[in-house]
Design an enzyme around this catalytic site. Structure first.
Site, PDB file in Angstrom:
ATOM      1  N   SER A 189       0.856  -1.193   0.000  1.00  0.00           N
ATOM      2  CA  SER A 189       0.000   0.000   0.000  1.00  0.00           C
ATOM      3  C   SER A 189       0.887   1.237   0.000  1.00  0.00           C
ATOM      4  O   SER A 189       1.695   1.400  -0.912  1.00  0.00           O
ATOM      5  CB  SER A 189      -0.956  -0.025   1.198  1.00  0.00           C
ATOM      6  OG  SER A 189      -1.892   1.031   1.110  1.00  0.00           O
ATOM      7  N   THR A 190       0.791   2.093   1.022  1.00  0.00           N
ATOM      8  CA  THR A 190       1.547   3.346   1.051  1.00  0.00           C
ATOM      9  C   THR A 190       3.047   3.080   0.874  1.00  0.00           C
ATOM     10  O   THR A 190       3.640   2.316   1.627  1.00  0.00           O
ATOM     11  CB  THR A 190       1.319   4.077   2.381  1.00  0.00           C
ATOM     12  OG1 THR A 190      -0.074   4.173   2.631  1.00  0.00           O
ATOM     13  CG2 THR A 190       1.938   5.459   2.352  1.00  0.00           C
ATOM     14  N   MET A 308      -0.014   1.333   5.223  1.00  0.00           N
ATOM     15  CA  MET A 308      -0.700   1.685   6.459  1.00  0.00           C
ATOM     16  C   MET A 308      -1.882   0.751   6.677  1.00  0.00           C
ATOM     17  O   MET A 308      -2.494   0.265   5.735  1.00  0.00           O
ATOM     18  CB  MET A 308      -1.191   3.134   6.393  1.00  0.00           C
ATOM     19  CG  MET A 308      -1.883   3.606   7.656  1.00  0.00           C
ATOM     20  SD  MET A 308      -2.335   5.346   7.565  1.00  0.00           S
ATOM     21  CE  MET A 308      -3.295   5.492   9.071  1.00  0.00           C
TER      22      MET A 308
END
Length: 372
Positions: A189-190, A308
């Site tokens: 993800s991030t 996150m």
């Protein structure tokens, strides 16, 4: 608990109003100003520097990408790109991630109450992810105001659903054929777009097939896959329903759709499916990892990378329980150690490795596997 402050930069008054409304309904976020162009934004920043900037790319007087580049050179701070879903918008958004943006989201669609809820989840979670990343490319830990303070708890506009909304959990003791062809499953993800861009070019064209969920908006994943395909010796493509896996092929889940792996004879096929957010995401890593645990069991090592939240942690545990080798990216090389950190916390990851070490880990999977 401090609130995360946000500056919105968008030339559309309607967009500024909508984004302000969506963010202001979260008690942990505070919009401290809006700006119609970069010059207006610079004036607002001289009065109060935000924790996070929400930035459009199509702006008058100076385009958003040029403004982002100046910000990252002069006073780095977390930036979330809010871009159109067009091909040009997707290319510009990917370039913004290379320059230093933390997250990319599409323009909110609020035509229905359900779409509004999902848009708010994605918007608020992206602002939080940008804030929590606390790391600016080439500059180590960020020093934006509020660094180190804990933000207020995230609002929950809807229930946090699990992968059971898409498919039932693996049945204990369910038989899995021996000597299945191997496949590698990755979730991120991030920070994942740049992490994958560093990882995949170091893997040869003869690698096992790879299936990836990277949290990105609809249409942006196609541009991301094309970018990776130009960097990698292996073929990288956005997955479509019915795709079959083959050595040297990397499948990226399409934005806004879940991706599942199914066993078909002695091989595998991809299913692309609609459905609700799972762990506040669509596509969800938990959904992919659960399907891999069911379809491939010990033939499929799993890797959970920077991001996150906790999407993918429970799915990785299901893969480990099915006999898979499981790995989490380490905290130091992760932009946000949420997803891999949760995997470590619940015992889903057998080992932890740096981003730089992951290519060797993948080669080690191959060298120690008895699968064909």
């Amino acid at each position: 608990m401090k609130r995360i402050t946000v500056l919105i930069v968008d030339d559309s008054a309607a967009a500024r109003s909508l984004l302000t409304q969506l963010l202001s309904e979260d008690p942990g976020l505070e919009v401290i100003g809006t700006a119609r162009d970069p010059f207006d934004a610079a004036a607002k920043m001289r009065m109060a520097l935000p924790d996070v900037m929400l930035l459009d790319l199509e702006l008058p007087r100076m385009d958003g990408l040029t403004f982002l580049t100046k910000i990252m050179r002069q006073h780095p701070l977390p930036v979330v790109i809010c871009s159109s879903h067009t091909e040009a918008g997707s290319r510009a958004a990917l370039r913004a991630l290379e320059v230093g943006a933390s997250e990319v989201i599409g323009k909110p669609n609020v035509a229905t109450a359900h779409q509004r809820q999902e848009a708010q989840i994605r918007l608020c979670d992206s602002v939080r992810a940008a804030y929590q990343s606390g790391r600016i490319r080439g500059a180590g830990r960020s020093t934006h105001p509020g660094q180190g303070a804990q933000p207020a708890a995230v609002i929950s506009p809807g229930p946090k659903l699990s992968a059971v909304e898409i498919l039932p959990p693996p049945r204990p003791g369910a038989p899995i054929p021996a000597n299945l062809p191997p496949v590698i499953a990755i979730g991120a993800s991030t920070g994942g777009t740049e992490a994958l861009a560093a990882l995949l070019p170091r893997i040869g064209p003869e690698t096992w097939p790879i299936v990836i969920v990277q949290h990105m908006p609809e249409n942006f994943t196609a541009a991301f896959a094309r970018r990776l395909n130009g960097l990698c010796p292996a073929e990288v493509k956005e997955a479509v329903d019915g795709d079959r896996l083959a050595p040297g092929r990397v499948m990226i889940a399409p934005g806004n759709r879940h991706m599942l792996l199914h066993r078909q004879g002695r091989g595998y096929r991809i299913e692309i499916r609609d459905g609700p957010y799972v762990c506040r995401h669509r596509p969800s890593v938990d959904v992919l990892f659960r399907s891999v645990a069911i379809a491939a069991g010990p033939a499929a090592p799993g890797i959970l990378m920077t991001g996150m939240g906790d999407d993918g942690a429970r799915g990785l545990l299901e893969m480990r329980n099915a006999g898979s080798e499981t790995l989490a990216q380490d905290e130091q090389s992760s932009v946000v150690w949420g997803m891999p950190g949760e995997a470590v916390r619940i015992g889903a990851a057998q080992r932890v490795a740096t981003l730089n070490a992951l290519p060797n880990e993948i080669m080690r999977f191959r060298s120690t596997s008895s699968a064909p």
